[in-house]
Design a protein around this motif. Structure first.
Motif, mmCIF file in Angstrom:
data_model
loop_
_atom_site.group_PDB
_atom_site.id
_atom_site.type_symbol
_atom_site.label_atom_id
_atom_site.label_comp_id
_atom_site.label_asym_id
_atom_site.label_seq_id
_atom_site.Cartn_x
_atom_site.Cartn_y
_atom_site.Cartn_z
ATOM 1 N N PRO A 247 0.799 -1.230 0.000
ATOM 2 C CA PRO A 247 0.000 0.000 0.000
ATOM 3 C C PRO A 247 0.828 1.274 0.000
ATOM 4 C CG PRO A 247 -0.900 -1.593 1.557
ATOM 5 C CD PRO A 247 0.427 -2.138 1.099
ATOM 6 N N ASP A 248 2.054 1.216 0.535
ATOM 7 C CA ASP A 248 2.887 2.426 0.566
ATOM 8 C C ASP A 248 3.609 2.667 -0.751
ATOM 9 O OD1 ASP A 248 4.773 0.413 0.592
ATOM 10 O OD2 ASP A 248 5.710 1.012 2.484
ATOM 11 N N GLY A 249 3.507 1.719 -1.685
ATOM 12 C CA GLY A 249 4.112 1.897 -3.003
ATOM 13 C C GLY A 249 5.591 1.604 -3.068
ATOM 14 N N ARG A 250 6.182 1.186 -1.968
ATOM 15 C CA ARG A 250 7.630 0.948 -1.956
ATOM 16 C C ARG A 250 7.959 -0.432 -2.527
ATOM 17 N NH1 ARG A 250 9.425 3.218 4.044
ATOM 18 N NH2 ARG A 250 8.781 5.400 3.693
ATOM 19 N N TYR A 251 9.074 -0.482 -3.240
ATOM 20 C CA TYR A 251 9.583 -1.757 -3.720
ATOM 21 C C TYR A 251 10.304 -2.470 -2.578
ATOM 22 C CZ TYR A 251 8.801 -0.404 -8.610
ATOM 23 O OH TYR A 251 8.238 -0.039 -9.790
ATOM 24 N N PRO A 252 10.185 -3.793 -2.488
ATOM 25 C CA PRO A 252 11.016 -4.521 -1.521
ATOM 26 C C PRO A 252 12.494 -4.259 -1.808
ATOM 27 C CG PRO A 252 9.316 -5.957 -2.449
ATOM 28 C CD PRO A 252 9.312 -4.693 -3.257
ATOM 29 N N VAL A 253 13.311 -4.284 -0.781
ATOM 30 C CA VAL A 253 14.743 -3.970 -0.919
ATOM 31 C C VAL A 253 15.389 -4.905 -1.943
ATOM 32 C CG1 VAL A 253 16.957 -3.892 0.270
ATOM 33 C CG2 VAL A 253 14.889 -3.098 1.445
ATOM 34 N N GLY A 254 16.078 -4.293 -2.922
ATOM 35 C CA GLY A 254 16.818 -5.045 -3.924
ATOM 36 C C GLY A 254 16.031 -5.416 -5.164
ATOM 37 N N TRP A 255 14.707 -5.266 -5.118
ATOM 38 C CA TRP A 255 13.905 -5.744 -6.234
ATOM 39 C C TRP A 255 13.833 -4.754 -7.391
ATOM 40 C CZ3 TRP A 255 11.886 -10.517 -7.044
ATOM 41 C CH2 TRP A 255 11.929 -11.403 -5.949
#
Length: 293
Positions: A247-255
């Motif tokens: 929901p926050d629009g952030r990509y998982p780290v490294g992806w």
């Protein structure tokens, strides 16, 4: 009486954003902006804070409506050019599937057939869930278009039938077809859909047989996602990695960096050829990519 003047405001620009004189992207009103209504259109839930800021900025110009998929708008009749760039079209709303990662079935309900408007890029969430008369009417419309047709909304491989393939093959020039490999259960339908389309004249080298590959969701790994992309190549289509965002629009780290490796068709096939000596591995072709059921 003249038509009402409506300014449409979008929190971000995408390839599908309209470009006419009444479109504004992520800006407050200018000194000379005048209209009868303002429509703030928001597609992504993580853009809602910006959309609501824009709503406040524009309410001094004219009455403001804020809506769009991010606000659960089920969508009505499609109006070409209003919220999507001319050339894009939507002929159905909704989807009968209940995929965990998708909000379409929650927001729009089961499939609803709409009046068919001309366009060359079909964005229906699940066109193949529509009735045969509707699908045939859509293809009759597409046959009138003057540029290559695309199905960037995707075609569900599990619903693809030989008569659909005949309709696709009848479009000239040959259209760009997008399938999906979102879950392990999608692999066998994807394999069969690619088999039919390749037999009908699509080629691996053309990059017009494409496949969205969902990645980065809870429990996924970079290695497993890479193998799913390699599997898509092995069965005959060019992958396009779609990284799951919360929901926050952030990509998982490294992806985000990983996704770039699986976004350009020429680079994807060149890299795969170097790794596999020119032919995708048999292991990849028969693998479910290590994804958890």
């Amino acid at each position: 009486m003249s038509a009402r003047r409506i300014i449409r405001v979008f929190p971000r620009r995408t390839r599908a954003t309209p470009v006419d004189d009444l479109v504004r992207v992520n800006v407050p009103p200018g000194l000379f902006d005048e209209c009868d209504e303002v429509h703030v259109s928001c597609t992504f839930s993580y853009d809602r804070p910006r959309a609501e800021w824009l709503e406040r900025q524009w309410q001094h110009v004219a009455p403001v409506q804020i809506s769009g998929p991010a606000y659960g708008d089920p969508g009505g009749e499609f109006v070409p050019g209003r919220y999507l760039r001319p050339g894009y079209t939507i002929t159905t709303r909704g989807c009968p599937n209940r995929c965990w990662f998708c909000d379409v079935w929650k927001r729009e309900g089961p499939t609803r057939e709409l009046p068919i408007r001309d366009g060359w890029n079909v964005l229906d969430s699940n066109l193949l869930a529509a009735s045969e008369p509707h699908i045939r009417a859509v293809f009759a419309m597409l046959a009138r278009q003057t540029r290559r047709v695309e199905f960037t909304g995707g075609l569900e491989a599990a619903r693809l039938q030989p008569w659909h393939v005949d309709l696709l093959a009848g479009l000239k020039p040959r259209p760009a077809v997008w399938l999906a490999y979102d879950e392990p259960r999608d692999l066998e339908p994807l394999r069969e859909a690619c088999r039919m389309l390749l037999a009908a004249g699509w080629t691996r080298a053309s990059h017009r047989l494409r496949c969205y590959v969902l990645a980065g969701y809870p429990g996924d790994t970079l290695a497993a996602a890479s193998e799913r992309c390699a599997t898509a190549i092995a069965v005959g289509c060019t992958p396009m990695a779609m990284v799951y965002r919360g929901p926050d629009g952030r990509y998982p780290v490294g992806w985000r960096q990983w996704q770039r490796q699986w976004a350009r068709p020429a680079c994807i096939h060149a890299a795969n050829a170097q790794i596999s000596g020119g032919t995708p591995s048999a292991e990849a072709a028969g693998s479910h990519g290590g994804v958890r059921d």
